[in-house]
Scaffold this motif. Structure first.
Motif, PDB file in Angstrom:
ATOM      1  N   UNK A  77       0.131   4.750   0.606  1.00 26.80           N
ATOM      2  CA  UNK A  77       0.251   6.213   0.648  1.00 26.80           C
ATOM      3  C   UNK A  77       0.928   6.659   1.941  1.00 26.80           C
ATOM      4  N   UNK A  78       0.483   6.070   3.056  1.00 26.79           N
ATOM      5  CA  UNK A  78       1.069   6.428   4.347  1.00 26.79           C
ATOM      6  C   UNK A  78       2.556   6.048   4.404  1.00 26.79           C
ATOM      7  N   UNK A  79       2.865   4.874   3.835  1.00 21.15           N
ATOM      8  CA  UNK A  79       4.257   4.410   3.836  1.00 21.15           C
ATOM      9  C   UNK A  79       5.149   5.350   3.018  1.00 21.15           C
ATOM     10  N   UNK A  80       4.633   5.720   1.827  1.00 20.96           N
ATOM     11  CA  UNK A  80       5.433   6.615   0.984  1.00 20.96           C
ATOM     12  C   UNK A  80       5.592   7.980   1.671  1.00 20.96           C
ATOM     13  N   UNK A  81       4.531   8.462   2.336  1.00 19.39           N
ATOM     14  CA  UNK A  81       4.620   9.744   3.040  1.00 19.39           C
ATOM     15  C   UNK A  81       5.666   9.688   4.154  1.00 19.39           C
TER      16      UNK A  81
END
Length: 857
Positions: A394-398
């Motif tokens: 999730x953090x990577x996609x954000x």
């Protein structure tokens, strides 16, 4: 009528016969042959494309492809001249027709026949007109120069210089002599010959062009006041427009600078040229020269601006290449911004032709910078991947989405600025739509989008844009309304494609045009996620790449860029980030070398740390004993390993790679294994160069390494090579002519290293013993080993034998020839032509001993 016809017979020598044959030979055969030669001359000149970035050529280079286009004229010229020779053998135009035949053969690049024809005309027994003989000799010089036989050309020049020439031939000779020096890059002697020819120039000689060339040479040699004078002379002749423009352009460089140092006046001259509407097509060159001018004044910002304008304004690929090169040099040599320099050097290499002066050096620097940027991007990208390894999906996609939005906003802002400028072109510089501006492949190569907002200041973007333009529109000429020429065709193709079903359309075309991903954020997430190091092994591998990159960056800074401060920064960063690095001993030693002279205290600290922490390393032992590498087997073992790699390249015919590895091995220093590396280099020469260079390299090896066990092997290879060369010559079957009742030469052959004054000795001998014959002496280069001195003018075989016998009888009195080794013999002109062509010295000596009286030998 019968009396007149009888008087026109070619066998009669009456006044009527001479007048008839002279008139007919002149205004029939010779006239039409000359017309054809003039057509060819115009064709050759019209196909000359002048490169004003270099000194202009005095004569167009002959091209075999172009020669085919005027073959019909060649054959017609030879035919008409030959008819005149055959039908009017007693006319005074025979020698002139032979010269036209020689010129035709020169233009057709039939070197052998052209040389023979001009030599035939030079025969004083056949040609009584000395001016015609001189003309033939001057054309012979041109033939030798075009055929790259510079030694023979020099010999012909030396001969002609001793003759008394008329004004026309003197001018022609000086121009050919200047061309000879130009082809060898001897600009000093070139300009001397040209300035001597200046007073003799006529309007048909295009004096404006010659004045311009003289100005160029003087400017190159640094004599700007002289360059100024000749550019002014060029303008005074009202030359063709392009020459006029460049003369004014270069005049602006040398006038104000060399005379009054009025920089403002020089800039005013440039601006005046820019405002002239006739110079619209030359704006790129004007801006380029303005940039060079500002560079000389050390105004770097103005120079960079003008050079970038040169690229933006022009369509001359060569000028673009030179502008990119100068920008690359500014960022490399002065500003030390190697990443920007790499981009410009890349663009320069793509634009410049491979025959550009210093191309190999430019290419070498570009490769160094490419390697530099590669390692720099490896560090950036691997650090980014390691940072992203701690993020969940999730953090990577954000983060990727945030980066995408930031990039999109920046592009929209840039697009908004470009729309306000009508002359700007929006071309996407990064067609793969990567969101992260970083290196993204496993090898660390860069796909980073340039940080320059302005399109024309971004060499990479321009290159991609140019390629994309050609892919869509083709390689079309620069002209107004260029789309119209393709409108009908493109419309027809478009309509046809619209009528096809999707499965009927060209599959290749469909493959080339790929739709962008529906969700660029998702595509970028997949790309990055695959490369993120998740496991300990992957992280270790990423860190190893960074470690090696820092080490390689330090080496590039230290050895190739001579940037000691940046080298220290890279090496110390490596030691801080990787305290247990395998490179530490070598890095400590290099830091010691860097500070050895500038800061002895710091250098001693690195030396002490190296000896305490790594006492058994070769680098610590070198500190204790500087001759350690030479005395130990470590360097030898490294060289053997590299030799094995190089030999594998050699067996696979990868000779350039083999040479590179050999150079790397030789940099380890002088060891007992160095002769093996040198021998492999010689073998590479044998595969890549001609046999003479191979033999020379073998001979040099034997002299350089006489104590090596390979010296004997080199001698055997050299003997085998020479035997093979000799057998090849013998297989060709050298056949000398057994006809001796004709004029002879006396020939003396000696090795070049004998340093003999043979010409002076023989001229003195001729004056003392054969003064009545008025003999002439000249020198010729026989081959790489031998030179010969030629005595010309022995009218018959009896005279030749008498000369030969007298020379042998008086040899003891010729002090200049004592203690020298040489061969002497006499030879007919026809046999000399065979001898000089085949270089068969041994064969002719055998022929001479067999066919001339033994008592005279």
């Amino acid at each position: 009528m019968l009396v007149l016809l009888n008087g026109c017979s070619s066998e009669r020598n009456t006044w009527t016969s001479k007048a008839y044959h002279n008139t007919t030979a002149h205004y029939n055969g010779y006239f039409y042959a000359r017309e054809e030669i003039e057509k060819i001359d115009k064709t050759v000149w019209s196909n000359l494309k002048d490169d004003y970035n270099r000194i202009l050529r005095l004569y167009p280079a002959l091209d075999s492809a172009l020669a085919k286009s005027y073959d019909k004229e060649i054959q017609e010229a030879i035919k008409m001249a030959s008819i005149a020779i055959q039908r009017h053998p007693n006319s005074k135009w025979v020698d002139d027709n032979y010269i036209l035949v020689g010129r035709a053969r020169l233009y057709s690049m039939d070197w052998g026949n052209a040389i023979e024809t001009f030599k035939y005309v030079n025969n004083p027994k056949l040609t009584k007109d000395k001016d015609a003989r001189h003309t033939a000799l001057i054309h012979l010089i041109r033939t030798f120069v075009e055929h790259k036989e510079f030694n023979n050309a020099q010999a012909a020049i030396d001969y002609v210089q001793k003759e008394e020439l008329n004004k026309q031939n003197q001018k022609f000779f000086l121009l050919q002599k200047a061309y000879f020096h130009q082809e060898q890059g001897d600009y000093d002697n070139m300009v001397r010959s040209l300035t001597q020819a200046v007073p003799m120039l006529k309007k048909r000689d295009k004096p404006g062009r010659i004045y311009f060339i003289i100005g160029q040479v003087y400017q190159k040699l640094g004599f700007e006041a002289e360059a100024y004078n000749y550019y002014k002379k060029c303008l005074a002749t009202n030359p063709e427009y392009e020459v006029d423009f460049y003369a004014r352009l270069y005049l602006a460089q040398v006038t104000e600078i060399s005379r009054s140092r009025n920089v403002a006046a020089a800039r005013k001259s440039f601006k005046k040229l820019l405002k002239d509407s006739k110079n619209k097509d030359f704006k790129d060159k004007i801006y380029y020269e303005m940039g060079i001018f500002e560079l000389k004044q050390k105004n770097l910002s103005e120079a960079i601006t003008d050079l970038n304008r040169s690229v933006r304004e022009g369509n001359n690929k060569r000028i673009d290449g030179e502008a990119y090169l100068r920008l690359g040099e500014i960022y490399y040599d002065t500003l030390r911004k190697y990443e920007l320099s790499q981009a410009y050097y890349d663009s320069a290499i793509r634009a410049l032709p491979t025959d550009y002066e210093g191309y190999a050096r430019i290419k070498a620097r570009q490769e160094i910078l490419n390697e530099f940027v590669k390692h720099l991007n490896t560090i950036k990208w691997q650090d980014s991947l390691l940072a992203m390894a701690s993020l969940d999906s999730t953090q990577l996609r954000t983060r990727i989405d945030s980066a995408f939005q930031a990039k999109k906003a920046a592009e929209e802002k840039r697009m908004g600025k470009k729309k306000k400028r009508s002359n700007r072109i929006d071309i996407e510089s990064n067609t793969n739509n990567n969101i992260f501006a970083s290196a993204n492949d496993e090898e660390g190569t860069s796909t980073e989008e340039e940080s320059v907002d302005w399109y024309f200041g971004n060499p990479s973007a321009m290159s991609i844009g140019q390629t994309e333009f050609k892919r869509i529109w083709g390689d079309i000429p620069l002209e107004d309304n260029w789309r119209r020429s393709l409108r009908s065709a493109s419309t027809a193709v478009s309509n046809r494609n619209q009528t096809l079903l999707p499965d009927e359309q060209n599959p290749n075309q469909a493959a080339q045009v790929q739709a962008p991903p529906a969700d660029p954020v998702a595509a970028e997430y997949d790309r990055v996620n695959k490369q993120i190091p998740r496991t300990d092994e992957q992280k270790k591998e990423a860190l190893a790449k960074i470690e090696d990159a820092y080490f390689n960056l330090g080496d590039i800074y230290y050895f190739k860029l001579q940037e000691n401060n940046n080298a220290v920064s890279s090496y110390t960063t490596l030691l801080k980030r990787f305290p247990e690095s395998e490179h530490e001993p070598e890095v400590l030693y290099k830091l010691y070398l860097i500070f050895k002279d500038s800061d002895p205290g710091k250098a001693e600290g690195y030396a002490t740390k190296l000896k305490e922490k790594f006492p058994d390393s070769s680098f610590a032992k070198i500190l204790v004993n500087p001759n350690y590498l030479q005395e130990s087997s470590l360097a030898v073992e490294k060289q053997k390993a590299l030799y094995k790699t190089a030999y594998e390249h050699f067996e696979n015919k990868e000779y350039r790679a083999a040479k590179a590895v050999i150079s790397q091995a030789q940099e380890l220093g002088e060891t007992s294994f160095v002769p093996n590396l040198a021998m492999l280099s010689v073998l590479i020469i044998g595969k890549t160069e001609d046999i003479n260079q191979y033999q020379f390299a073998l001979d040099e090896f034997s002299k350089t390494y006489p104590e090596s066990s390979l010296a004997e092997y080199a001698k055997k290879l050299l003997k085998s090579s020479k035997d093979f060369q000799l057998s090849q010559e013998k297989r060709q079957g050298i056949q000398y002519i057994r006809s001796f009742e004709e004029s002879h030469y006396f020939v003396m052959v000696y090795k070049k290293d004998e340093r003999m004054f043979a010409s002076a000795a023989l001229e003195k001998f001729n004056e003392n013993h054969f003064k009545d014959l008025r003999l002439k002496t000249s020198n010729l280069v026989l081959n790489d080993d031998y030179t010969l001195t030629l005595v010309d003018g022995l009218p018959r075989v009896s005279s030749a034998i008498e000369y030969f016998q007298t020379f042998n009888d008086k040899l003891a009195t010729l002090t200049e020839l004592r203690n020298h080794k040489f061969y002497t013999f006499v030879i007919t002109k026809d046999n000399f032509d065979i001898f000089y062509r085949t270089k068969g010295l041994d064969e002719y000596i055998q022929f001479f001993e067999k066919n001339y009286p033994a008592e005279n030998q």
